[in-house]
Structures are given as C-alpha cells and as structure tokens.
Design a protein around this motif. Structure first.
Motif, PDB file in Angstrom:
ATOM      1  N   LEU A   1     -89.381  30.596 132.635  1.00  0.00           N
ATOM      2  CA  LEU A   1     -88.388  29.811 131.909  1.00  0.00           C
ATOM      3  C   LEU A   1     -87.222  30.696 131.495  1.00  0.00           C
ATOM      4  O   LEU A   1     -86.057  30.337 131.620  1.00  0.00           O
ATOM      5  CB  LEU A   1     -89.012  29.155 130.666  1.00  0.00           C
ATOM      6  CG  LEU A   1     -90.166  28.171 130.895  1.00  0.00           C
ATOM      7  CD1 LEU A   1     -90.500  27.427 129.617  1.00  0.00           C
ATOM      8  CD2 LEU A   1     -89.824  27.184 131.995  1.00  0.00           C
ATOM      9  N   LEU A   2     -87.561  31.889 130.985  1.00  0.00           N
ATOM     10  CA  LEU A   2     -86.512  32.799 130.518  1.00  0.00           C
ATOM     11  C   LEU A   2     -85.612  33.219 131.683  1.00  0.00           C
ATOM     12  O   LEU A   2     -84.383  33.218 131.575  1.00  0.00           O
ATOM     13  CB  LEU A   2     -87.164  34.020 129.859  1.00  0.00           C
ATOM     14  CG  LEU A   2     -86.231  34.911 129.048  1.00  0.00           C
ATOM     15  CD1 LEU A   2     -85.717  34.164 127.823  1.00  0.00           C
ATOM     16  CD2 LEU A   2     -86.952  36.178 128.615  1.00  0.00           C
TER      17      LEU A   2
ATOM     18  N   VAL B   1     -86.051  29.102 123.818  1.00  0.00           N
ATOM     19  CA  VAL B   1     -86.730  29.796 124.916  1.00  0.00           C
ATOM     20  C   VAL B   1     -86.970  31.253 124.531  1.00  0.00           C
ATOM     21  O   VAL B   1     -88.070  31.799 124.681  1.00  0.00           O
ATOM     22  CB  VAL B   1     -85.882  29.721 126.201  1.00  0.00           C
ATOM     23  CG1 VAL B   1     -86.593  30.440 127.336  1.00  0.00           C
ATOM     24  CG2 VAL B   1     -85.617  28.280 126.574  1.00  0.00           C
TER      25      VAL B   1
ATOM     26  N   ALA C   1     -83.411  30.589 132.741  1.00  0.00           N
ATOM     27  CA  ALA C   1     -82.295  30.451 131.817  1.00  0.00           C
ATOM     28  C   ALA C   1     -81.210  31.470 132.136  1.00  0.00           C
ATOM     29  O   ALA C   1     -80.018  31.173 132.072  1.00  0.00           O
ATOM     30  CB  ALA C   1     -82.773  30.608 130.385  1.00  0.00           C
TER      31      ALA C   1
ATOM     32  N   LEU D   1     -85.347  24.631 127.238  1.00  0.00           N
ATOM     33  CA  LEU D   1     -84.630  25.035 128.445  1.00  0.00           C
ATOM     34  C   LEU D   1     -83.834  23.859 129.011  1.00  0.00           C
ATOM     35  O   LEU D   1     -82.680  24.002 129.404  1.00  0.00           O
ATOM     36  CB  LEU D   1     -85.625  25.544 129.494  1.00  0.00           C
ATOM     37  CG  LEU D   1     -85.010  26.001 130.817  1.00  0.00           C
ATOM     38  CD1 LEU D   1     -84.278  27.309 130.635  1.00  0.00           C
ATOM     39  CD2 LEU D   1     -86.052  26.137 131.901  1.00  0.00           C
TER      40      LEU D   1
ATOM     41  N   ILE E   1     -90.831  24.701 124.350  1.00  0.00           N
ATOM     42  CA  ILE E   1     -89.994  25.703 125.012  1.00  0.00           C
ATOM     43  C   ILE E   1     -89.344  25.106 126.258  1.00  0.00           C
ATOM     44  O   ILE E   1     -88.159  25.316 126.531  1.00  0.00           O
ATOM     45  CB  ILE E   1     -90.821  26.955 125.396  1.00  0.00           C
ATOM     46  CG1 ILE E   1     -91.446  27.586 124.150  1.00  0.00           C
ATOM     47  CG2 ILE E   1     -89.970  27.974 126.111  1.00  0.00           C
ATOM     48  CD1 ILE E   1     -92.402  28.704 124.446  1.00  0.00           C
ATOM     49  N   PHE E   2     -90.147  24.322 126.999  1.00  0.00           N
ATOM     50  CA  PHE E   2     -89.597  23.739 128.220  1.00  0.00           C
ATOM     51  C   PHE E   2     -88.446  22.784 127.898  1.00  0.00           C
ATOM     52  O   PHE E   2     -87.398  22.811 128.545  1.00  0.00           O
ATOM     53  CB  PHE E   2     -90.697  23.003 128.989  1.00  0.00           C
ATOM     54  CG  PHE E   2     -90.227  22.426 130.286  1.00  0.00           C
ATOM     55  CD1 PHE E   2     -89.827  23.266 131.322  1.00  0.00           C
ATOM     56  CD2 PHE E   2     -90.158  21.058 130.483  1.00  0.00           C
ATOM     57  CE1 PHE E   2     -89.383  22.751 132.515  1.00  0.00           C
ATOM     58  CE2 PHE E   2     -89.711  20.541 131.684  1.00  0.00           C
ATOM     59  CZ  PHE E   2     -89.321  21.385 132.704  1.00  0.00           C
TER      60      PHE E   2
ATOM     61  N   LEU F   1     -93.717  31.356 131.137  1.00  0.00           N
ATOM     62  CA  LEU F   1     -92.686  31.531 130.105  1.00  0.00           C
ATOM     63  C   LEU F   1     -91.615  32.499 130.583  1.00  0.00           C
ATOM     64  O   LEU F   1     -90.425  32.273 130.396  1.00  0.00           O
ATOM     65  CB  LEU F   1     -93.310  32.049 128.814  1.00  0.00           C
ATOM     66  CG  LEU F   1     -94.031  30.992 127.973  1.00  0.00           C
ATOM     67  CD1 LEU F   1     -94.472  31.587 126.664  1.00  0.00           C
ATOM     68  CD2 LEU F   1     -93.110  29.808 127.728  1.00  0.00           C
TER      69      LEU F   1
END
Lengths: 319, 277, 323, 253
Positions: free
Chosen positions: B125-126, A285, B129, A277, A273-274, B122
């Motif tokens: 991260l979102l 993601v 983004a 990104l 996932i990282f 997580l």
C-alpha cells in the motif's frame, strides 16, 4: 542474569530497527509525487497556499530537521491528523484495533489447533507412514491457496446457501457476541488456512529434526515409552522454530490482514489503511505501516525472550 | 541435480510436472487456438462454461480461458523477475554479511531486520502510494518482502561454511575475499538459494495476485490471475466460474511452485525421522 | 558360565540412496555374564552397528537381514515393542560417544537422572548415584543443564544413568573418544568400577587399542562387518595372528620408539554392498595367497583364540612387505 | 646451514583476548603471552585439550588472528598482510570431508595457491600432477571430485595443496584426528617424508599426544592459554616434567 545479558542487545537491535523503519516511512511520504501540498490541497493550488502549507508543516526546513520533528511528535503519540476527516490518526487506529486483534486471535487459535497436532503427528509417524503424505498435502495446499481465493470461495458458498455464518454486516462483540462470532468466523477461517499450513510444516520439520538427535536415542535406550519421549524430550526441543513462525504469522495478522478485511468488510486496521489509500489520505497509510511494523518488532522481541525460556543454552554464550 | 528430483515420490513429481505444464502453457498460450483474450463480444456476456468457452465469458463477453492463460504468464513473469533480481542482490549481501562479519554484517543484518518488519501487503500500500499502482510497484513490494529471506538464509549458510577447511586454506593461500566468495562459497550455497528461490517465488505470486486483487498490481486491460479474480468477484454470485477458474489456476500455480521447492529441499537435505520403538 | 549375549550369523544392511550398505556381514559372538569385552575396529567396520543391535537401537534405514541376537535369552529382533522396552529399561545400559549429544539439552540433569532411575527416586538417591559416578558436587550437577557441565562431567552423568537400574549388560560406544586426553583414563576407570560393583557384563566399542588393552578381559577385532579375531586380551594384543590385527597394532602410534617409523596399512577399509565371498582384508593384506581371494574364511581356533583367516597358524613368520 | 637459522615463525609474548565490549561479559584471554620459535625443517607439536587455546595460537601463526598484544615475525620480518605472504605458508585442517571444496575437482583445489600467485596454466598443470604423485595419489586424481575419495585420500589432496607452492611453514590443525588408525599412519609418514624432502617448518596441533610425539621434533603442552612444558619430543617417550603432561601420557598407556 543470563536472560538480561541476552535480552539487552536484542532490545537495542529492536530500537535500531524501529528507527530505520520510521526513517523509511517518513521518506516514503515525502517522496509522494507532487509533494505534500498537492496531496493536501488537490491539484488546483495557488503558490501562496502552497507556501502557507509548507510553513505550517515545516516543509521549508531541511529533511533531517523535518524527520526529527516528526519523530519527536511520534514520541508524544502524535501520528498526525487524517487529511480527510482532520481527526487524530492515532485515535482512529485505536478505535479499530480491537476488531483486528479479535480477528488475529481467532485465526491464530484455529491455526494452532489445526497445525500443531497434525505437525507433531506427521513428525513422529514412521518414515513411510501415509500420514506424512497427508500432512505434506495439507501443508502444500494451505500454503498455496491465497486468502482472497479461499475467502471468495467461502463467500460464494455461504451467500448461496446461507448457513449460520454471515458475510458482511459487522457487529461488535459487546453488543451481540453471537452475531459477532457469526461475522468473524469466516474471515478468521480464511486467514487461518495459511497459518495451519505454516505451523504444520514447521512443526513437522522441527519434530523430525529432533527425532534424529542423540538424546532421543538415549531416551529409547533407557526404555522410555513413546508418549513420554514426545512429551518430555521432543516438544520442548522442537519449539523454537515453531515459536518463530507463529510470532511472524501473528505479527502479519495484527499488521492488518488487508485483503481479508476488505473482502469481508471487517472494519479493522487493514480495511482502514486501504480506504486511506483509496481516499489519497496518505497520513493514514503512513501511520498504519508504522504501527504495524512497531507491533511486529515488539512481537519478535517477545519471541526472543521466549527462546531464552525454552532453551537454557540461548544466551549462555555456549551453543 | 534433475536426476535427484525424479527419484522423489509422487507428490513431488506431480508438483514439478504441474509447474512445467503451467510455464509451458503461459509461454505458448498466445499461439494456441484458445481464442483472443482481448476480443470483446466474442460470445454472450457472462455465459457459463461450455465447449466453446471452457471457462465461460466475462462481463464484456470475452472468452475467459485465454485471459486466464495470459494471466498465468503475467503472474509467473512478474513474480519471477522480481524474485530473481532479489535473489541475486540478497545472495551477494548475505555472502558479504556472513563472510566478512563485523560492521558490514551488522549493516546488512539490520537492513534485513528493517525490511522484514514491514508486512508485505502494507508495504505494498505504501509503495503504491509513493510510486503509483502498477507492475513496477508490485516488483518493488515482492523484493522488499523476499529480500530479507534471501539475506538471512545465505548469511546463515555462509557463516556455517566460513570456518570450513577449504575456505580457511584458500584464505591462507592469499586468495582475495571476492575469489573466496565466488569460487568457494557461492557454488556451495547455491542449493540453499534455489530452495529459497522457489519459496520466494510462491510468496511473490501470492503478493502479486493480492496486489492485483486490490487493484494495485497489473492494470487493465492487461490481466494477471489476481486482477482476473478481482474482475470476477464483482459477479461472484451469478457468474462464479470467473472466480472459481482463475482462483483454482492461481492456487494450482502456487502449489506447483511450493511442491517443487519441497522436492528440491528434500533432495538437498533429507529429513529422515525415526520410529519410537 | 552362562551367556548374556548370543549373536549368530547376524547380518545388518543400511538402505542408502546409492544402494544398500552391508554393515554386518555375519557376526558370531557370545558374551559371558560379568566379562568385559572390547570390540575394536575402524570406522565402517560395523562395531557401532553391532553394539546398537544389542538393544535394537538401529536407525530406521537399518534392517536385520539374517541371523539372530539374543540378549538375556530374548531374541531382540523378534520380540514385541513392550518387551523390548522392558529389556532396555531393566537389563541394558548404554553409554554413548558424545555426552553433550546424548543428554537432553533442555532438561535438568536431576530430572534426566530420575527418568533413568524410575519415578520413585528422590533427590537423595539421585545425588548418591551421581556421587558413585565420582561427581564431586552432586547437588549442583543435578540442578545443572547439560551445557553447564564439562564433557567429562557430562559423560559421568551418562555413565550414572546407564547403571541406574543395575543392568546386566552395559554397552559403551567410544565412551572416551570425545573427551580430553587428560581425563579419559579416569572416566574409563569410573565406568569399569560401576560395572564391577553391579557385576554386569561390559561391551566397549573402541578404535583405541591401547585404552582397551588395560580394561578388557577379551578382545574382538572387527573388519568388514565380521569379527576377524577374538580371544583373551593379552593373547590377541601381544601375539596377534590375524594379519589385520597385526597390521593395526603396527600402524597405531603410541608404542613405537623415538625415531621409529610406523607401518601403515595400504589402501582403505572396504564398503560392502553384498555378502563378501572372499576375505575382506585380502586386498590390503601383505601375506595373502591365491585362495584368500576366492574363499570366504570361517572361524577357526588358532592358538587359543578364534580367527577368520585361511592362513593363520600356517605361516610361522609372516612375510613382511618393505615399507 | 650456517650459524643459527632464522626461525620461520617467531612468536614474541603473544596475547589474544576475545570478547569484551558493551552488553558482554569480560573479555576472555585465549592465549596468555606465549613465545615460540619454529625453525625451518622443524616440526613443533602443540598438544592440549579443547579450549586450551591451541587452535587460536595456530590462527595467529597463519595471520588469521591478529594478536591483541605481542609480535609475530615471519622469516625475520613483520608478518604484514596475508596477501603479501602468498605461497609462503599454508594449512591442513581437521575434518577431511570439509578439507576440499566439494564442488571443485581435486586438481583445481590443489592448483589454487598457484592461481593466486599468478603461475601460468601450463606450469600449474605440470606441478599439480607432480605433487599428486608426490603425496602418493597419482596424477589421475586431479580429475576426481572429493566426494569420490576416502577420508585419507582427501587429506592427501589437502596436503598436496598445502605443499604446491613450496611454502616455508605449514600448520596442521588436528590434521589426522578424524582418520582411522591405519590411515592415520599413512598420513603421518607422508608428512614426515615430505618434510625431509621440502624442509618446511611446521606446527602440528593435536589433542593426541601419541600422534604428535611421533611426528614432532619438539612438543609444547598448552593448558589454559599457557605453555606448561616445552621439550624435545623424545622426552615424551619417557617421563615428562609437568604433572599435566604426565596426565596426557596416561591416555597413551
């Protein structure tokens, strides 16, 4: 019957939660600056190409329709394709899931093996005993050293004095079980310190609470041995809060311990996932967060079931 | 309340003292003669700790100690701002949920469930983004992660209070729900909120530093303890003092918050235990 | 007649954050084999502390400061942990105020009964004992968890557990206070019948003067951590001589006539932090004299009972303060 | 005092059903069609065991629990919202340790119903002082925190708060049950005296028949959501009619 009546509402709540999570995740991707087309095609797009993308992904439709379409695809296991590799995202995740699962289980085992006995001992130790102080110190320390600090420290130690364990260079457990363990043990230990502290503190508090309950006095009054009191009357009554934190912790581990996987170059879900990104591959993601949340909700539901098995009063309507 | 804290044992006092020391250091740090955190080439690159550079220097020859002191302030400030905003919102929502029950309760409780289902990093991260990396993202992540904690605790405590005599008496006297919540409920749950605040602060500091460590939090040239660790980890093998010093200070800062939280909790609801003989 | 309990000058204090609290301020008490003794007092009088001290079941913050407590010839505060455990298991039986709290919520009744009766007890014996405690459907009760029983049934279970090993001393702390009024009397009856069958001594700790009047042979009235009056039930309750006992009986609703006014005791019970150097009831007493304030009363024999009052027996008719 | 007085509280076939709905077992009827009138200056005792529905009925009388069926009239009118009834009714509950907000000085607790009514501060202070005297505490108690008071004193402060607006109706829900015998009598006498002075109607809910018959004019015995006997209090000094009432009598001895 009792468990059914208790569990059905929990199931409904879990479904609602999942729906809410999915809506948030869906919205988040639609809110990325520049929009979907920019992300897909980069900054130098012609209006025609933008239009084509919009039609192809249904971006010209109202948001709700888009969401329902997306949800419908989800139910068929379609989490989209990687914007970079064009491979289905779900397959990519399933391929990496075992690595993260192994890491999570290792960390959980260490956390339980360390935290439970220490927590119980700290809970039953006489009030002024020195063990209580030690337990508090371990608990405070474990909850305070962030995993990347501990991980960096371990990497430093083990790269300077190359002891048996290794940093980086992942090998699968099937090709080389011993080599796999050599790679996984350090990240698992890194992750488990927080778990040890969490389990220890929760267990200690729960045991202390049970120890002051009336039925412990009853057991003492009928002359039970301390070991029997702990075994028969303390542990089960103290179990519920421990189950709660253990499942939360496990859900967090399964959701991809991003930092530790990145630090130790473990090719699990978090690492994937990282890098998604970093490559601006937002579909990964998005799917990653969705999967992690789904796993978390499922595990919590299992915890709800466990409560009903541990405590006969749960769900009986009387408390 | 503070007199209660000082009656506690050594470990609690140590934690509280450390917390106060670190906060003071972060506040007055820029005015101490520690050197300029931004001055490139203040000394040779990557020198080990010495009297002149107690934490050594980094790859640009900047003295690392003033950078760490700056980092303490950034980490504390960012987490504290996020957690305090979250505490206010969470306390209000939790009180409304616990006091009114019914539909409002369902709405708030389900919202908390949804936020709780996102693993913090997580979610980070979102959010990175969507909003791009930076301090605002970090604050948003900390809020998402800690809001459900406040809501759940405040809701549970409020539920416990709602049937108490003085609450019922106020309702019967015709007091408005707002009045009941502000005059009768809030002062009686503030202790629980403070305990939760300290734990949320420690979680917030961990999240902030983890995000910065991943390059998603505080952006250069500013430093937080997490970004300093990120910076240092590139030179881990031949300049370990960068990671060791910033890591130790970060851990000590979080531990001081945790120990203080424990102390406040023990003061508010002591767990006694008993012997089994 | 031999004594199952001998308690001499027992002093127990609790450590609290705002200083020590002296719950027992020198208690002298003997209990004979087979008798039923009621210890009456209000909350804070020390009656629960005294009851729990008989099995050394006091919480960790309680400390025996002085005196001794011998149960069945053994000094409970000075014996080894193992001997204490055997004493509790074989000779003592405790019944607590709230059965829902006293039973382990996660363990079936049958299993808890077995823990009380000993490993070899089979389901037949368990059912038989439950039946003796007047539980109608012992098989169902044994299979239940505590929360599936009513309060009265649960208390019968606790009573059965307490008498499982035919103890020589039963201690019941407010055994019916948490139960509904309509069943109190019956549950109390069960407790007394099981006691009679085993011939044990019974100590009832209660604030309910009327309940104990029917069940106890002897009454000890506690106030301020001491026993201020003790003697045969009829004598103490029908013709009390200690001013506190008198006031307590006049304050309790239950025996007044319609339209009568009760006579409350002014003020509130004391909270001792150190040895009381005077009569602890003196501030609330309507008949006190000068030296009540300066002299600590010692037990005296007055009209066939032991009293802790300098004036008892000297005043023929107590001056009553107008309400 | 002409003709029959309008009852302060008039319950007409009140039913309260709890629960029901998806994933739940059938609703549970806590109150099964109860009718009761309480006159001004009258105390009605409500006895019954836990789960008999007496607390639910008390909540209905306070407007805290809307009945599922039946009608409740207050001084001859429909009850309406609690806010419209400000100052007209009040409550004293069990557990002295929770009767008062531990964070407020007693004076502020007592004056709260007046604040809600919008009484000016000057007048509030005078009335609080007078009322604290009235319940036998003295005006100095206004400055104390509940933590510094004994259980009986706290219950007196709670009674002062209940009386400060001169309400027409007060519910006492297990108001003396947690108090020691000697203190219980103080509070019971206080309520009797205050009722003679102020003439409020009262519902005295308790599981303790001895205290209830001492303070009440009439007693209603409640069992599983229904009244099994309603009679003059004097009746409960003799031989009540219903077997269940007699069982309750046995506990007094």
């Amino acid at each position: 019957m009792r468990i059914l009546f208790y569990f059905l509402p929990k199931l409904a709540v879990a479904a609602i939660t999942m729906l809410g999570v999915s809506a948030l995740v869906f919205l988040s991707l639609r809110m990325i600056p520049g929009g979907y087309a920019d992300v897909l095609l980069g900054p130098f797009v012609t209006p025609e190409a933008r239009e084509a993308i919009a039609v192809r992904y249904g971006l010209d439709q109202p948001l709700l329709i888009q969401y329902l379409n997306w949800l419908g695809a989800l139910f068929q296991g379609d989490l989209g394709v990687s914007m970079v590799t064009r491979a289905p995202v779900l397959d990519e995740f399933l391929r990496r899931a075992p690595v993260t699962l192994e890491l999570a289980l290792l960390a959980l085992i260490v956390a339980l093996a360390g935290g439970l006995p220490l927590g119980i001992l700290a809970g039953i130790a006489p009030p002024d005993h020195r063990g209580g102080l030690l337990a508090r110190l371990v608990g405070a320390l474990g909850a305070s050293v962030p995993d990347f600090v501990l991980g960096s420290l371990l990497i430093f130690v083990f790269s300077v004095w190359s002891l048996w364990l290794r940093v980086g260079g992942y090998v699968g457990p099937i090709e080389d079980p011993v080599g796999n363990l050599r790679v996984m043990l350090l990240p698992a230990l890194t992750l488990s310190l927080f778990g040890i502290a969490l389990v220890l503190r929760t267990t200690r508090d729960a045991v202390l609470r049970v120890m002051t309950e009336g039925h412990i006095t009853t057991a003492l009054a009928r002359g039970e041995r301390p070991i029997d009191i702990v075994r028969l009357h303390v542990l089960r009554n103290a179990a519920i809060p421990v189950v709660t934190v253990v499942t939360t912790y496990f859900g967090f581990l399964l959701g991809g311990a991003v930092v530790v996987e990145v630090l130790f170059s473990i090719p699990g879900i978090g690492f994937f996932i990282f890098s998604g990104l970093e490559n601006r591959d937002y579909a990964i993601v998005q799917a990653g967060v969705l999967i992690a949340a789904a796993v978390f909700i499922t595990i919590n539901m299992l915890a709800d079931l466990a409560y009903a098995l541990i405590d006969p009063r749960v769900g009986s309507g009387r408390h | 309340m503070f007199s209660i804290l000082w009656r506690l044992d050594r470990l609690s006092r140590f934690g509280l003292g450390l917390l106060i020391f670190l906060i003071l250091l972060g506040l007055v740090g820029p005015h101490l003669p520690l050197g300029d955190p931004m001055r490139i080439g203040a000394g040779p690159r990557l020198t080990p700790p010495s009297w002149q550079f107690p934490f050594g220097t980094d790859e640009l020859g900047r003295s690392f100690l003033p950078r760490v002191v700056d980092g303490i302030r950034a980490t504390f400030l960012l987490s504290a701002v996020a957690v305090i905003i979250t505490a206010v919102i969470g306390t209000l929502l939790g009180m409304v949920s616990g006091f009114f029950g019914g539909f409002a309760d369902q709405l708030v409780a389900r919202g908390a469930d949804i936020l709780f289902a996102f693993p913090a990093i997580l979610a980070g991260l979102l959010i990175a983004a969507v909003m791009g990396p930076g301090q605002i993202s970090a604050i948003a992540v900390i809020s998402v992660a800690t809001l459900p904690l406040f809501i759940r605790v405040v809701r549970a405590v409020t539920l416990g209070l709602a049937s108490r005599g003085f609450i019922v008496a106020a309702q019967v006297a015709g007091a408005s729900p707002w009045r009941v919540m502000m005059v009768h409920i809030l002062p009686n749950i503030i202790g629980a909120v403070i305990v939760q605040l300290t734990y949320a602060l420690s979680i917030g500091m961990i999240i902030e530093s983890a995000l910065s460590f991943l390059g998603l939090g505080v952006q250069p040239p500013y430093a937080s303890l997490g970004s300093l660790l990120r910076q240092g980890s590139a030179y881990l093998t031949f300049a370990p003092w960068l990671v060791l010093s910033s890591g130790a200070v970060l851990s000590a800062a979080i531990m001081s918050v945790n120990l203080t939280g424990d102390a406040v909790r023990d003061a508010l609801e002591p767990l006694k235990g008993r012997s089994l003989t | 007649m031999s004594h199952i309990v001998t308690c001499e000058n027992l002093v127990v204090t609790y450590r609290a954050s705002n200083g020590p609290v002296r719950a027992l301020d020198g208690v002298d008490l003997t209990i004979s084999e087979g008798e039923t003794l009621a210890i009456v007092g209000e909350s804070g009088s020390g009656k629960s502390t005294l009851g729990m001290a008989m099995g050394r079941l006091l919480p960790a913050e309680a400390e025996r400061e002085d005196g001794r407590m011998d149960v069945a010839g053994q000094p409970v505060f000075d014996i080894a942990a193992n001997d204490l455990r055997e004493l509790r298991r074989d000779l003592l039986g405790f019944v607590f105020q709230n059965p829902m709290v006293a039973l382990d919520p996660t363990m079936r009744i049958g299993r808890q009964m077995q823990r009380a009766m000993g490993r070899r007890a089979g389901s037949e014996e368990i059912h038989a004992l439950l039946e003796r405690a007047e539980l109608d459907d012992p098989a169902r009760v044994a299979k239940s968890f505590p929360h599936q029983l009513s309060g009265g049934m649960a208390q019968r279970v606790v009573i059965a557990m307490a008498s499982a090993r035919t103890p020589r001393l039963l201690i019941a702390d407010e055994p019916t206070a948490s139960l509904d009024a309509s069943i109190r009397d019956k549950v109390m009856g069960t407790l007394c019948r099981l006691r009679a069958e085993s011939g044990a001594s019974l100590v009832i700790l209660s604030h309910d003067v009327h309940m104990i009047a029917r069940h106890a042979d002897r009454v000890a009235v506690m106030y301020g951590g001491r026993i201020v009056e003790q003697g045969p039930t009829g004598r103490v309750l029908d013709a009390p001589v200690h001013p506190y006992t008198r006031a307590l009986l006049k304050a309790a609703a239950g025996h007044e006539k319609p339209g009568d006014w009760l006579t409350p005791i002014p003020g509130t019970p004391p909270l001792l932090s150190a040895r009381c150097a005077a009569c602890s009831f003196e501030p609330r007493c309507t008949v006190s004299e000068e030296n009540c304030h300066t002299t600590r009363p010692e037990p005296r024999e007055v009209e066939g009972r032991e009293v802790l009052c300098l004036l008892a027996g000297t005043q023929t008719e107590p001056k009553e303060a107008a309400r | 005092m002409t003709a029959p007085l309008t009852p302060v509280v008039d319950l007409d076939r009140i039913v309260v059903t709890y629960g029901g709905g998806p994933f739940r077992r059938d609703g549970f009827q806590a109150v099964k069609g109860i009718s009761l009138q309480i006159a001004p200056g009258e105390t009605v005792g409500l006895v019954g065991e836990s789960g008999s529905g007496k607390t639910t009925l008390g909540r209905v009388c306070l407007g805290l629990q809307p009945p599922s069926a039946g009608e409740m009239r207050f001084c001859g009118e429909a009850f309406g919202a609690l806010r419209q009834r400000r100052g007209q009714l009040s409550v004293v509950l069990q557990h002295p340790e929770w009767a008062l907000n531990p964070r407020l000085k007693c004076g502020r607790s007592v004056e709260e119903p007046l604040v809600v009514l919008g009484t000016p501060a000057e007048e509030r202070r005078a009335r609080v002082a007078a009322m604290l005297e009235n319940v036998g505490l003295g005006a100095s108690f206004a400055e104390r925190f509940p933590g510094q008071l004994s259980g009986g004193q706290r219950q007196r402060v709670a009674i002062a708060r209940a009386l400060i607006t001169e309400p027409r109706f007060i519910v006492f829900d297990e108001a003396v049950s947690a108090l020691d015998v000697s203190v219980q009598a103080q509070v019971l006498n206080l309520v009797r005296e205050l009722q003679d002075q102020h003439g409020f109607g009262a519902l005295f809910i308790s599981h303790d028949l001895a205290a209830t018959r001492y303070i009440s004019h009439r007693i209603a015995v409640m069992y599983q959501g229904e009244f099994v006997e309603v009679a003059e209090a004097a009746r409960f000094y003799g031989e009540p009619e219903h077997p269940y009432s007699r069982k309750l009598m046995a506990a007094i001895g």
